[in-house]
Motif scaffolding. Structure first.
Motif, short mmCIF file in Angstrom:
data_model
loop_
_atom_site.label_atom_id
_atom_site.label_comp_id
_atom_site.label_asym_id
_atom_site.label_seq_id
_atom_site.Cartn_x
_atom_site.Cartn_y
_atom_site.Cartn_z
N GLY A 376 1.72 21.43 -5.13
CA GLY A 376 1.48 20.62 -4.23
C GLY A 376 0.45 19.68 -4.15
O GLY A 376 0.57 18.93 -3.62
N THR A 377 -0.40 19.83 -4.96
CA THR A 377 -1.59 18.88 -5.23
C THR A 377 -0.89 17.73 -6.12
O THR A 377 -1.18 16.91 -5.36
N ALA A 378 -0.52 18.19 -7.04
CA ALA A 378 1.06 17.09 -7.83
C ALA A 378 1.47 16.25 -6.53
O ALA A 378 1.71 14.48 -6.71
N ALA A 379 1.67 16.61 -5.52
CA ALA A 379 3.10 16.35 -4.71
C ALA A 379 1.92 15.13 -3.98
O ALA A 379 2.58 13.87 -3.16
N GLN A 380 0.90 15.59 -3.35
CA GLN A 380 -0.14 15.11 -2.65
C GLN A 380 -0.76 13.74 -3.16
O GLN A 380 -1.47 12.14 -3.26
N ILE A 381 -1.15 13.96 -4.54
CA ILE A 381 -1.51 12.90 -5.87
C ILE A 381 -0.53 11.88 -5.80
O ILE A 381 -0.87 10.60 -5.65
N HIS A 382 1.32 12.04 -6.02
CA HIS A 382 2.18 10.90 -5.74
C HIS A 382 2.35 10.65 -4.73
O HIS A 382 2.75 8.84 -4.33
N ILE A 383 1.53 10.95 -3.69
CA ILE A 383 2.20 10.11 -1.96
C ILE A 383 0.97 9.67 -2.23
O ILE A 383 0.71 8.58 -1.49
N SER A 384 -0.78 9.67 -2.84
CA SER A 384 -1.45 8.92 -2.41
C SER A 384 -1.08 7.35 -3.47
O SER A 384 -1.57 6.21 -3.18
N GLU A 423 2.62 10.22 7.87
CA GLU A 423 1.79 9.01 8.16
C GLU A 423 2.41 7.94 6.99
O GLU A 423 1.59 6.58 7.29
N LEU A 424 2.86 8.49 6.32
CA LEU A 424 3.23 7.30 4.85
C LEU A 424 4.19 5.79 5.78
O LEU A 424 4.30 4.87 5.38
N ALA A 441 15.17 8.04 3.13
CA ALA A 441 14.40 9.94 1.99
C ALA A 441 13.10 10.11 2.64
O ALA A 441 13.87 11.63 2.47
N ILE A 442 13.03 9.50 3.16
CA ILE A 442 11.57 10.27 4.21
C ILE A 442 11.78 10.61 4.39
O ILE A 442 12.20 12.68 5.00
N GLU A 443 12.59 10.50 5.86
CA GLU A 443 12.70 11.36 7.08
C GLU A 443 13.95 13.01 6.17
O GLU A 443 13.89 13.40 6.80
N GLU A 444 14.82 12.10 5.42
CA GLU A 444 15.85 13.48 5.14
C GLU A 444 14.95 14.69 4.14
O GLU A 444 15.62 15.53 4.35
N TRP A 445 14.29 14.36 3.21
CA TRP A 445 13.14 14.88 2.83
C TRP A 445 12.62 15.83 4.28
O TRP A 445 12.48 17.10 4.06
N CYS A 446 12.14 16.08 4.89
CA CYS A 446 11.51 16.29 6.33
C CYS A 446 11.88 17.22 7.31
O CYS A 446 11.05 18.17 7.26
#
Length: 463
Positions: A376-384, A423-424, A441-446
């Motif tokens: 979870g932390t890794a994912a948020q870092i990559h999003i930033s 938000e991205l 890709a993000i919309e499909e992921w969500c």
């Protein structure tokens, strides 16, 4: 009788359970004997089963049933003792006076049983006097002392419960959250059950600490699964446990958890209030670092850049003066990588994408050195990272940064990550194929996120 007394003394059994074990009977065998002997009492037949015998043995504790006079006399016949032998001080304090008069022989009952108590017909209890009164008082004190000395949990068992709590808090960083939720709930129920029993005050305090962390963990998980109302309920229960335990470290971690719930619920002022309240406790470990990071997060959402950056500085200061180990660890610890992750998100919101990118890169370097890599932390870092690239017009760099996030299995796509990805996309104003591909890709992921999968599972059991 000696065997029953030994069972009560050595194994802290209630008297009715001790007499059953002295006979070597299971609950069902005892039920059969009680039913059989009861038929010798005209109009007082008892239909016993294993469940009823178990409830009669536990009375007057929770989830029990008070044994009636016919039950007590039938039990006494079956166990070849007197009804008085089946009672301790708790029972005597809870039974009606009229029943106690019958059992003590001061008021008779009709019976044809050979072992029945023959008592004179009298409506008034005869109070013991002289030596009998002294003996009775001593017996009552001894009975209470045996109860007070007993405990339903030992130090080794407490140590094991805390070890299992630590394992759950650590496993949550890397495991399937729904499966872990059930394991946490099961352990919480075990601790709650123990708290309903009797133990020394210091053991009760330790159990409340364990229960508080488990409810806090359930609150954290509920929030990550998008169930904010349930998370708030778990947080309130965790706070009650912290208050009953009188433990500042737990109080502070519970406030951090409740802050998280408030933040994702859009109650940013409440989140700041939780952070300020948490900072008033002297807690060991890294919780002060996390509280400052979370406060910075809330200020940045409110657009208060100066306050947000001040909180980031306070997190660094808290890191420099922190002492002691985190009692639980795992999700209840703030490693340096987690601190840099918060810093990256805050820098983005206050309009400092270059600083955000630097903090994200430092966070990934630190995360690579940790024995447990929190997805979870890794994912948020990559999003930033991706947001910083987009802010500087680098859609290709953003897509590359998000590749590990988009590869997460559906069960690990938690609500905070889903929200940040949303938000991205809402902030993407660039054209071009790379930007359009990233959005798709993000919309499909969500669509396949864990909160959505949970919402589509009506059979999911609440905690």
């Amino acid at each position: 009788m000696d065997i029953a007394v030994e069972m009560r003394t050595r194994y802290r059994m209630r008297p009715r359970e001790a007499w059953r074990h002295a006979r070597g009977w299971t609950l069902q065998e005892a039920a059969d004997h009680i039913t059989q002997t009861s038929v010798r009492r005209p109009g007082e037949a008892v239909a016993a089963d294993a469940s009823l015998v178990g409830k009669w043995e536990k009375w007057p504790s929770m989830s029990s049933r008070r044994p009636s006079l016919p039950v007590l006399f039938s039990m006494a016949d079956a166990y070849e003792c007197t009804a008085a032998d089946l009672l301790d001080l708790d029972d005597r304090n809870s039974l009606p006076d009229a029943d106690l008069q019958v059992i003590s022989g001061t008021r008779g009952v009709a019976t044809d049983a050979p072992t029945a108590i023959e008592a004179p017909q009298s409506a008034t209890a005869v109070e013991p006097t002289g030596p009998d009164l002294v003996h009775l008082a001593a017996d009552e004190s001894a009975t209470w002392a045996a109860w007070a000395e007993g405990s339903n949990v030992g130090d080794i068992a407490l140590e094991q419960l805390m070890a299992e709590t630590r394992a759950l808090a650590s496993d949550y960083l890397t495991s399937d959250p729904l499966g872990l939720f059930q394991r946490t709930r099961t352990l919480r129920d075990r601790v709650f059950s123990l708290l309903e029993g009797h133990q020394y005050p210091r053991q009760s305090a330790d159990l409340y600490v364990c229960a508080g962390y488990l409810c806090g963990l359930l609150a954290w998980m509920s929030s990550d699964l998008g169930q904010l109302r349930d998370a708030e309920t778990q947080g309130r229960t965790a706070w009650l446990c912290a208050e009953l335990a009188g433990q500042n470290d737990l109080r502070t971690w519970v406030l951090s958890t409740r802050l998280k719930v408030a933040f994702w619920d859009g109650r940013h002022r409440d989140a700041i209030a939780f952070a300020r309240r948490g900072s008033t406790y002297r807690a060991s470990g890294s919780v002060a670092v996390l509280l400052a990071c979370q406060e910075a997060d809330a200020w940045s959402e409110l657009g208060a850049g100066d306050e947000a950056m001040l909180s980031i500085s306070q997190a660094k200061e808290a890191r420099s003066i922190s002492s002691g180990q985190d009692l639980i660890g795992g999700v209840f610890a703030c490693q340096p990588a987690r601190e840099e992750n918060y810093a990256a998100a805050v820098h983005l919101r206050v309009g400092r994408p270059a600083d955000a990118l630097g903090a994200a890169e430092r966070a990934l370097e630190l995360l690579a050195t940790q024995p447990v890599r929190a997805y979870g932390t890794a994912a948020q870092i990559h999003i930033s990272q991706a947001a910083a690239h987009l802010a500087t017009g680098e859609a290709e760099g953003a897509l590359e940064a998000l590749t590990p996030v988009l590869a997460l299995p559906p069960d690990q796509r938690m609500a905070p990550v889903t929200r940040r990805l949303g938000e991205l996309t809402s902030g993407m104003s660039m054209g071009g194929a790379a930007s359009a591909g990233l959005r798709a890709a993000i919309e499909e992921w969500c669509v396949n996120s864990a909160p959505r999968r949970l919402a589509l599972s009506p059979g999911t059991e609440a905690a």
